[in-house]
Design an enzyme around this catalytic site. Structure first.
Site, PDB file in Angstrom:
ATOM      1  N   GLU A 255       0.888  -1.169   0.000  1.00  0.00           N
ATOM      2  CA  GLU A 255       0.000   0.000   0.000  1.00  0.00           C
ATOM      3  C   GLU A 255       0.919   1.211   0.000  1.00  0.00           C
ATOM      4  O   GLU A 255       1.512   1.541   1.027  1.00  0.00           O
ATOM      5  CB  GLU A 255      -0.853   0.025   1.272  1.00  0.00           C
ATOM      6  N   CYS A 294      -2.747   8.561   3.411  1.00  0.00           N
ATOM      7  CA  CYS A 294      -2.415   7.976   2.110  1.00  0.00           C
ATOM      8  C   CYS A 294      -3.511   8.260   1.106  1.00  0.00           C
ATOM      9  O   CYS A 294      -3.276   8.299  -0.091  1.00  0.00           O
ATOM     10  CB  CYS A 294      -2.218   6.477   2.250  1.00  0.00           C
TER      11      CYS A 294
HETATM   12  P1  NAP Z   1       8.331   4.899   4.623  1.00  0.00           P
HETATM   13  O1  NAP Z   1       9.428   5.804   4.952  1.00  0.00           O
HETATM   14  O2  NAP Z   1       8.328   4.264   3.302  1.00  0.00           O
HETATM   15  O3  NAP Z   1       8.305   3.814   5.776  1.00  0.00           O
HETATM   16  C1  NAP Z   1       7.312   2.838   5.813  1.00  0.00           C
HETATM   17  C2  NAP Z   1       7.750   1.703   6.718  1.00  0.00           C
HETATM   18  O4  NAP Z   1       8.858   1.036   6.125  1.00  0.00           O
HETATM   19  C3  NAP Z   1       8.234   2.165   8.085  1.00  0.00           C
HETATM   20  O5  NAP Z   1       7.805   1.244   9.064  1.00  0.00           O
HETATM   21  C4  NAP Z   1       9.734   2.127   7.935  1.00  0.00           C
HETATM   22  O6  NAP Z   1      10.398   1.963   9.154  1.00  0.00           O
HETATM   23  C5  NAP Z   1       9.876   0.882   7.083  1.00  0.00           C
HETATM   24  N1  NAP Z   1      11.179   0.758   6.451  1.00  0.00           N
HETATM   25  C6  NAP Z   1      11.931   1.724   5.892  1.00  0.00           C
HETATM   26  N2  NAP Z   1      13.069   1.179   5.414  1.00  0.00           N
HETATM   27  C7  NAP Z   1      13.019  -0.144   5.687  1.00  0.00           C
HETATM   28  C8  NAP Z   1      13.900  -1.242   5.468  1.00  0.00           C
HETATM   29  N3  NAP Z   1      15.044  -1.082   4.847  1.00  0.00           N
HETATM   30  N4  NAP Z   1      13.525  -2.465   5.885  1.00  0.00           N
HETATM   31  C9  NAP Z   1      12.347  -2.650   6.506  1.00  0.00           C
HETATM   32  N5  NAP Z   1      11.489  -1.650   6.758  1.00  0.00           N
HETATM   33  C10 NAP Z   1      11.818  -0.413   6.346  1.00  0.00           C
HETATM   34  O7  NAP Z   1       6.932   5.619   4.754  1.00  0.00           O
HETATM   35  P2  NAP Z   1       6.422   6.552   5.931  1.00  0.00           P
HETATM   36  O8  NAP Z   1       7.181   7.837   5.822  1.00  0.00           O
HETATM   37  O9  NAP Z   1       6.405   5.864   7.237  1.00  0.00           O
HETATM   38  O10 NAP Z   1       4.932   6.781   5.519  1.00  0.00           O
HETATM   39  C11 NAP Z   1       4.512   7.767   4.637  1.00  0.00           C
HETATM   40  C12 NAP Z   1       4.143   7.191   3.306  1.00  0.00           C
HETATM   41  O11 NAP Z   1       3.275   6.098   3.473  1.00  0.00           O
HETATM   42  C13 NAP Z   1       3.416   8.158   2.435  1.00  0.00           C
HETATM   43  O12 NAP Z   1       4.004   8.176   1.185  1.00  0.00           O
HETATM   44  C14 NAP Z   1       1.994   7.612   2.363  1.00  0.00           C
HETATM   45  O13 NAP Z   1       1.324   7.912   1.177  1.00  0.00           O
HETATM   46  C15 NAP Z   1       2.196   6.158   2.544  1.00  0.00           C
HETATM   47  N6  NAP Z   1       1.042   5.516   3.130  1.00  0.00           N
HETATM   48  C16 NAP Z   1       0.288   4.678   2.374  1.00  0.00           C
HETATM   49  C17 NAP Z   1      -0.838   4.063   2.915  1.00  0.00           C
HETATM   50  C18 NAP Z   1      -1.722   3.153   2.097  1.00  0.00           C
HETATM   51  O14 NAP Z   1      -2.565   2.473   2.671  1.00  0.00           O
HETATM   52  N7  NAP Z   1      -1.560   3.114   0.819  1.00  0.00           N
HETATM   53  C19 NAP Z   1      -1.174   4.289   4.242  1.00  0.00           C
HETATM   54  C20 NAP Z   1      -0.378   5.149   4.988  1.00  0.00           C
HETATM   55  C21 NAP Z   1       0.735   5.749   4.422  1.00  0.00           C
HETATM   56  P3  NAP Z   1      11.172   3.191   9.860  1.00  0.00           P
HETATM   57  O15 NAP Z   1      10.141   4.118  10.309  1.00  0.00           O
HETATM   58  O16 NAP Z   1      11.870   2.518  10.982  1.00  0.00           O
HETATM   59  O17 NAP Z   1      12.074   3.759   8.825  1.00  0.00           O
END
Ligand code: NAP
Length: 690
Positions: A255, A294
């Site tokens: 997602e 999102c």
């Molecule tokens: P993100 O930076 O991509 O992080 C998402 C998750 O991935 C976090 O738990 C992060 O952990 C983890 N992660 C990052 N690098 C990783 C790695 N190398 N190995 C394993 N896990 C890793 O996104 P975010 O900033 O938290 O969220 C914002 C984004 O999410 C926005 O772009 C939004 O549109 C999207 N979003 C989408 C939905 C949907 O349902 N489509 C819902 C909510 C949000 P850490 O925090 O520890 O880095």
């Protein structure tokens, strides 16, 4: 410094080292740290598979659903604690409600889904198929819980809902999970998990939590596991490409971010209710959760001649939003989740500014109440305008994950459809229109690129759940840029955690395996009329064949008079030339009614409490006067029916104190040639003996 706990292998463990410092998003003060350093991720996944998985998979769907309900009820007792922590993420009360109570609501909703499953450890999926001339060989599909672990990697914006909506489905399916919340807001997820673990409602190993880096977690996945990811498209792509995920063919549900849009129908003019609905929806979506959703509206499409009026109206509406400390009751928009999120949003806006201009708000200043606009991660809503959306495409590509949206013009609805698709796949889209033709044109044109479409007008706006709200019974996810994933949507959301297997064999064998009577399986002599048996005494396959009854023209005439159904096919004097029938035909409902007359037992009171309804009913051959009808009546399936728990004695309804279950019966109608003329599945409510 207060370090968050990781709940792994049955214990709360603090990670080594300093970890990542976590901040109160409103005050900027440090509130703790998260570390997973030193954790053995292989043993965490093994523990889930060897301890949590066997415990869950031996429970039935109903037991697992009741467990979710108990969990939801338990968490509801701790709302104050969760809200107090949620404010520190910058969330207002309304934002926190969506996250916390929305998440708990999702647990309740999935708990209720148990009724759509049998009281079994596995279930049948879809219809059965006869595969042979003599009906001795058939096929169906079954779904069994996978033997691995569900790993949920979540985004920062909904630390509670994001976890609960995901674990609800894997737990209902019978799989354990490991939750890895985004680190920045993981302190709220940790608080909720503490209550879940303390409640002891889940079996040990069913839920583990890691707060901080995921380390080498994904290097230990196997083919029976499922990984879900919510976050940015770039992180998702990196994780999805993990060679072990690819080698083991691990399902990866993604997602990701998406450039969701709202379209104003060509018919909408100032003064129409839909005009105000449009403006209000945009203000709500830009400010709720400070735009960190999102599903947030990132692109606004309006006919070119209305652009100025619309952006001015949005600006006026946004200017009325009080921004500041979420603890102040006047505040309607809190802060972003942290300074790094604010920095990132501003950088993304800079990219958008290359092809657009700000028509409302500012990147440099924001008026806040009860807070320091710089120490806290506050930001003004920013409305951008891009006058050339087909040539300048940044607005269709760059997501600023905050209170930011871009308004763009179109000439006609066809163009609006094209523009919506430039997002290359979105979670949701809204069209506001009072014109059903416009609504239909947009839905048919844009559906391929959207996971959900909301058609908003004055008929539904008051009760609408809104553009941005994913709902447990509707799918959430979107194609392409949105990640290509799909979750929720009722039982659709549970299926990714279940292995589907096509099952072939004789109807009697498959009945014995599935505990659901399959057409053409051998029936069993019930010993006495099945209606005299209690729920526990009934056996799947208990079968009776009734007496025969001759259908007469008089019967049909009488039924026509009694029901008022004088359809020409049931009238003797009709000229049947050119019709589907040779002569006066019996009403299908008459045959169904006389079937009840044949299979219902006696005038005596018996364990059958009531007739609950009909699941399916088909009439497959006309029944004419003179036909001799009889019924084969078979116990098909038994479903538990939980006793209604009444907290207030005034809510007590007659029968609430009776222990009971639902029994499905296969009713097959035959005529004198022993051919089937119709088939139905009827439901009765049957008392338990205890
Ligand atoms: P993100 O930076 O991509 O992080 C998402 C998750 O991935 C976090 O738990 C992060 O952990 C983890 N992660 C990052 N690098 C990783 C790695 N190398 N190995 C394993 N896990 C890793 O996104 P975010 O900033 O938290 O969220 C914002 C984004 O999410 C926005 O772009 C939004 O549109 C999207 N979003 C989408 C939905 C949907 O349902 N489509 C819902 C909510 C949000 P850490 O925090 O520890 O880095």
């Amino acid at each position: 410094m207060n370090k968050l706990g990781n709940y792994i292998t049955g214990n709360w463990i603090i990670g080594d080292g300093d970890g990542q410092t976590l901040y109160n998003a409103v005050t900027g003060e440090s509130i703790g740290a998260a570390s997973t350093k030193g954790l053995d991720f292989k043993s965490i996944t093994d523990y889930a598979r060897t301890v949590g998985n066997p415990a869950l998979r031996k429970m039935t769907f109903h037991a697992r659903g009741n467990m979710l309900k108990a969990l939801a009820l338990h968490l509801r007792n701790h709302l104050d604690k969760f809200y107090a922590i949620s404010y520190q993420t910058g969330a207002t009360k309304a934002d926190s409600w969506v996250d916390i109570e929305g998440g708990i609501g999702n647990l309740f909703s999935n708990a209720s889904l148990r009724r759509k499953f049998p009281d079994e450890v596995f279930c049948i999926d879809g219809e059965s198929h006869n595969l042979s001339e003599h009906k001795t060989f058939m096929g169906t599909h079954i779904l069994s819980p996978k033997e691995g672990v569900a790993i949920h990697i979540n985004a920062f914006n909904f630390p509670v809902w994001g976890m609960l909506e995901k674990i609800a489905v894997n737990l209902l399916a019978g799989m354990p999970c490991i939750v890895k919340p985004a680190t920045v807001t993981s302190y709220l997820t940790e608080a909720v998990v503490k209550e879940i673990i303390a409640s002891k409602i889940l079996p040990e190993g069913a839920l583990q939590l890691v707060c901080g880096s995921a380390g080498d977690l994904l290097d230990h996945v196997t083919s029976q596991d499922v990984v879900t990811f919510t976050g940015s498209a770039s992180t998702g792509l990196m994780l999805k490409s993990n060679p072990i995920i690819l080698r083991e063919a691990v399902p990866f549900n993604m997602e990701a971010d998406s450039l969701n849009c709202i379209v104003m129908g060509e018919d909408v003019e100032p003064g129409m209710p839909e005009w105000d609905i449009f403006i209000k929806e945009i203000r709500k979506e830009m400010t709720l959760k400070a735009g960190q959703r999102c599903t947030g509206i990132r692109r606004i499409f309006v006919q070119e001649n209305k652009m100025e009026d619309v952006w001015k109206a949005i600006g006026t509406s946004l200017s009325q939003t009080v921004i500041g400390n979420p603890l102040n009751t006047k505040v309607r928009m809190g802060s972003l989740a942290g300074q790094s999120q604010r920095k990132e949003v501003k950088e993304q806006v800079q990219k958008l500014l290359a092809s657009s201009q700000i028509v409302y708000g500012s990147l440099d200043s924001v008026d806040v109440v009860d807070a320091d606009g710089n120490k806290g991660a506050f930001m003004s809503p920013v409305l951008l305008m891009n006058e050339n959306p087909f040539a300048a495409t940044a607005a269709h590509e760059v997501e600023a994950f905050g209170p930011v949206s871009t308004i763009m013009p179109f000439k006609n609805l066809e163009e609006a459809v094209e523009l919506s698709k430039l997002g290359k796949g979105s979670l949701c889209s809204t069209i506001v229109t009072a014109d059903y033709k416009q609504a239909r044109q947009y839905v048919i044109g844009a559906a391929t690129h959207h996971g959900r479409i909301l058609v908003l007008n004055n008929e539904c706006a008051k009760e609408s759940t809104g553009h941005g709200s994913p709902l447990p019974l509707l799918v959430h996810g979107g194609p392409g840029r949105a990640g290509g994933g799909e979750e929720m949507g009722g039982i659709r959301g549970v299926k990714p955690y279940l292995q589907r297997t096509a099952l072939q064999g004789s109807p009697t064998t498959i009945t014995a395996i599935t505990n659901v009577y399959q057409p053409n399986a051998k029936g069993k002599d019930p010993g006495k009329h099945p209606f005299t048996k209690y729920f526990e005494e009934l056996v799947i396959g208990d079968q009776i064949i009734t007496e025969k009854r001759v259908i007469t023209a008089e019967d049909i005439d009488k039924f026509a008079d009694l029901s008022g159904d004088h359809f020409y096919a049931h009238i003797k004097t009709t000229d049947f030339t050119g019709t589907m029938f040779e002569q006066q035909v019996a009403h299908g409902y008459f045959i169904m009614s006389l079937a009840a007359g044949l299979f219902v037992d006696s005038y005596e009171k018996n364990p059958v409490l009531l007739n609950y309804g009909i699941d399916e009913l088909r009439f497959t051959k006309p029944v004419y006067p003179g036909a001799e009808v009889y019924i084969r009546f078979t116990c098909k399936e038994k479903l538990p029916n939980d006793k209604r728990v009444v907290e207030n004695p005034e809510d007590f309804k007659r029968g609430d104190d009776i222990e009971k279950g639902i029994v499905k019966w296969l009713v097959e109608f035959f005529d004198e040639t022993d051919e089937i003329t119709g088939v139905a599945t009827i439901l009765t409510m049957v008392a338990r003996k205890i």
